[in-house]
Design an enzyme around this catalytic site. Structure first.
Site, PDB file in Angstrom:
ATOM      1  N   GLY A 182      66.374   2.439  66.863  1.00  9.54           N
ATOM      2  CA  GLY A 182      65.415   2.547  67.948  1.00  9.54           C
ATOM      3  C   GLY A 182      64.127   1.816  67.637  1.00  9.54           C
ATOM      4  O   GLY A 182      64.100   0.882  66.841  1.00  9.54           O
ATOM      5  N   SER A 183      63.069   2.250  68.247  1.00  8.60           N
ATOM      6  CA  SER A 183      61.782   1.562  68.147  1.00  8.60           C
ATOM      7  C   SER A 183      61.101   1.861  66.825  1.00  8.60           C
ATOM      8  O   SER A 183      61.387   2.864  66.152  1.00  8.60           O
ATOM      9  CB  SER A 183      60.869   1.984  69.297  1.00  8.60           C
ATOM     10  OG  SER A 183      60.469   3.337  69.132  1.00  8.60           O
ATOM     11  N   GLY A 189      60.865   5.347  64.878  1.00 11.31           N
ATOM     12  CA  GLY A 189      61.346   5.319  63.509  1.00 11.31           C
ATOM     13  C   GLY A 189      60.355   5.960  62.551  1.00 11.31           C
ATOM     14  O   GLY A 189      60.746   6.682  61.622  1.00 11.31           O
ATOM     15  N   GLU A 248      67.267   1.393  61.583  1.00 13.50           N
ATOM     16  CA  GLU A 248      67.567   0.086  62.192  1.00 13.50           C
ATOM     17  C   GLU A 248      66.636  -0.015  63.390  1.00 13.50           C
ATOM     18  O   GLU A 248      66.892   0.556  64.445  1.00 13.50           O
ATOM     19  CB  GLU A 248      69.045   0.008  62.579  1.00 13.50           C
ATOM     20  CG  GLU A 248      69.548  -1.412  62.795  1.00 13.50           C
ATOM     21  CD  GLU A 248      69.235  -1.934  64.182  1.00 13.50           C
ATOM     22  OE1 GLU A 248      68.189  -2.638  64.313  1.00 13.50           O
ATOM     23  OE2 GLU A 248      69.978  -1.658  65.109  1.00 13.50           O
ATOM     24  N   CYS A 279      68.556  -5.718  69.784  1.00  8.02           N
ATOM     25  CA  CYS A 279      67.644  -5.844  68.650  1.00  8.02           C
ATOM     26  C   CYS A 279      67.790  -7.208  67.987  1.00  8.02           C
ATOM     27  O   CYS A 279      66.860  -7.709  67.359  1.00  8.02           O
ATOM     28  CB  CYS A 279      67.896  -4.733  67.641  1.00  8.02           C
ATOM     29  SG  CYS A 279      69.599  -4.619  67.057  1.00  8.02           S
TER      30      CYS A 279
END
Length: 523
Positions: free
Chosen positions: A217-218, A222, A239, A273
């Site tokens: 995610g963002s 994170g 990630e 991403c």
């Protein structure tokens, strides 16, 4: 979107209501965690052969339900059926195939050299961690769940997965898919559970006592996950976002680079991403590249992927807020001197979450669109000199470090540039194929996170990597005597260290000889 007890799911291309799912609270998350914990020990005792049989059934089930999976993804994420098949089903099938072929090799005990203690045998063992907590974003509703869940299962773990509020409609299908597969082989359905809900559910999962968290995610979220995980010292794989460079050298095959840039910018409406969010094109091929890109991008068809049209190239964006972010970044670039040769403006009155495929030129690093994650269908092209050093400097001028791409017809030049880019991966003369090669680890550096998924590293990341040292000759008993400390022990150890580690030059050999004398004399 959220109601007190439920999450309302809608089609981002049409606004059509798809249904509701429970907005689970912390007690429900903890209860699911407990059921997974109870189911895991028997699964951990299964053989690799049995786990492979389960995964083979899973692969068959995915293939049998591939059309339904793609329709579900298209309806809740807005992507085209082709993108769903290529970006969701294809890589998951390849991941399962890799694990079927390699799980026993990658996770079997591994002998390593025992060095000075030659009378011992040194082994690295890979044991299940227990319960893996997975938190997924909305951009790949199917792949983001199965990507970490399949290797976690293969390593002997149970999984509790919290999905995004924006991609919860397919959660029941995925949970049922896993449950039916596990039950068909006599295993508990509780081994894989899907949690739906908002931030409370995600935080509850992180704090539930899981043995590892895999978060995608963002960067902002994170950081929250990392802070919450510190309470129990729970290890985390992060990630996070990317701002990946795509470099087109002056000796590149332009047509090939154009195809890579189109895919990197517009697949899944740019909501990846690994999207090519910064395209650096050297002066020698810049004009030819831009001309070809503009011609191709102008012809792209955008619309509802399930709307009955013969074919749609780009679907909707999943979140209304993300459309606003893309519009803001494009407007900032245009205000600072960029030009939109294709698209560039949200269509007035457009139904659904759409931003048109956009090609920007004359961008530079003073614009937000070259700094912040776009996550939308925008190709931002920056003209750069025919200078490898300068293009590498620009590529590394970012807080992210996930993927990267280099186009050059000179293999050694491409490799030199690739080696200097600070990123978790680099593809040469193709976009996005790294992720399809499941033997390659996947992850990033800097603001893109840490830890690795995929390949041997991804499987072992789901394990307690345990070191074991045992007797080589069980009948030979050589105790390591330390106590009581005797006069001369320090000198004897010092002599042994010199004897073993001095250089083999003249001075070193003299030191070794002196050390040997000290040992013989007893220190």
């Amino acid at each position: 979107m959220s109601m007190e007890q439920t999450i309302v799911c809608a089609n981002p291309a049409t606004g059509e209501r798809l249904g509701e799912v429970p907005a689970m609270r912390a007690p429900e998350v903890r209860a699911r965690m407990a059921r997974a914990r109870a189911a895991q020990p028997s699964w951990a005792r299964t053989s690799f052969s049995e786990r492979r049989r389960v995964l083979r059934v899973l692969l068959d089930a995915i293939l049998d339900n591939a059309d339904e999976i793609c329709r579900l993804v298209a309806s809740e994420a807005g992507k085209t059926l082709e993108s769903a098949m290529m970006g969701e089903v294809f890589p998951v099938c390849e991941k399962v195939r890799y694990i079927l072929d390699n799980v026993e090799r990658d996770l079997s005990p591994e002998r390593v050299a025992s060095g000075l203690v030659a009378h011992k045998v040194a082994t690295v063992e890979f044991h299940p961690l227990g319960v893996i907590g997975v938190i997924t974003p909305w951009n790949f509703p199917f792949q983001n769940i199965l990507g970490p869940t399949v290797p976690a299962l293969a390593a002997g773990n149970a999984v509790v997965c919290k999905v995004s509020e924006w991609s919860s409609h397919s959660a029941a299908f995925v949970e049922r898919l896993f449950g039916d597969v596990l039950a068909s082989r006599g295993h508990s359905r509780d081994l894989v559970q899907i949690v739906t809900g908002g931030g409370e559910a995600g935080e509850a999962l992180v704090r539930s006592g899981v043995d590892k968290i895999v978060f995608t995610g963002s960067v902002e979220n994170g950081r929250r996950v990392l802070a919450a995980s510190a309470e129990h010292l729970t290890p985390v794989i992060l990630e996070l976002g990317g701002k990946d460079p795509l470099i087109v050298c002056d000796d590149a095959h332009v047509a090939q680079a154009v195809e890579g840039a189109l895919a990197g910018s517009f697949l899944c409406a740019g909501q990846m991403c690994l999207a090519a969010e910064r395209v650096y094109v050297m002066e020698g091929v810049h004009d030819a590249f831009v001309e070809a890109v503009v011609r191709r991008a102008s012809a792209l068809r955008q619309g509802d992927p399930l709307g009955g049209r013969a074919s749609v190239d780009i679907g909707a964006m999943t979140m209304p807020r993300q459309v606003d972010i893309v519009e803001k970044l494009v407007n900032d670039a245009l205000a600072k001197g960029a030009r939109a040769l294709v698209g560039g403006k949200r269509l007035a009155g457009e139904k659904g979450n759409f931003f048109p495929p956009t090609v920007l030129v004359d961008v530079d690093h003073g614009m937000d669109i070259m700094r912040e994650e776009t996550f939308g269908p925008v190709m931002a092209i920056m003209r750069v000199p025919n200078d490898d050093d300068e293009v590498v400097r620009l590529a590394n001028d970012t807080s992210f470090g996930l993927g990267s791409t280099v186009f050059s017809c000179d293999p050694e030049r491409a490799r030199r540039i690739a080696r200097r880019i600070v990123a978790g991966s680099t593809g040469i003369n193709d976009f996005g194929l790294n992720y399809l090669v499941q033997g390659l680890p996947f992850g990033g550096v800097k603001g893109s996170g840490f830890g690795r998924l995929n390949g041997r590293e991804g499987l072992r990341a789901m394990c307690n990597v345990k070191s074991v040292l045992e007797d080589r000759f069980p009948w030979l008993h050589v105790p390591m005597k330390i106590y009581p400390v005797s006069p001369g022990d320090y000198e004897r150890v010092r002599a042994a260290v010199n004897l073993i580690y001095r250089r083999f030059d003249l001075a070193g050999m003299k030191a070794r000889a002196a050390a040997l004398v000290d040992l013989v004399r007893g220190g």
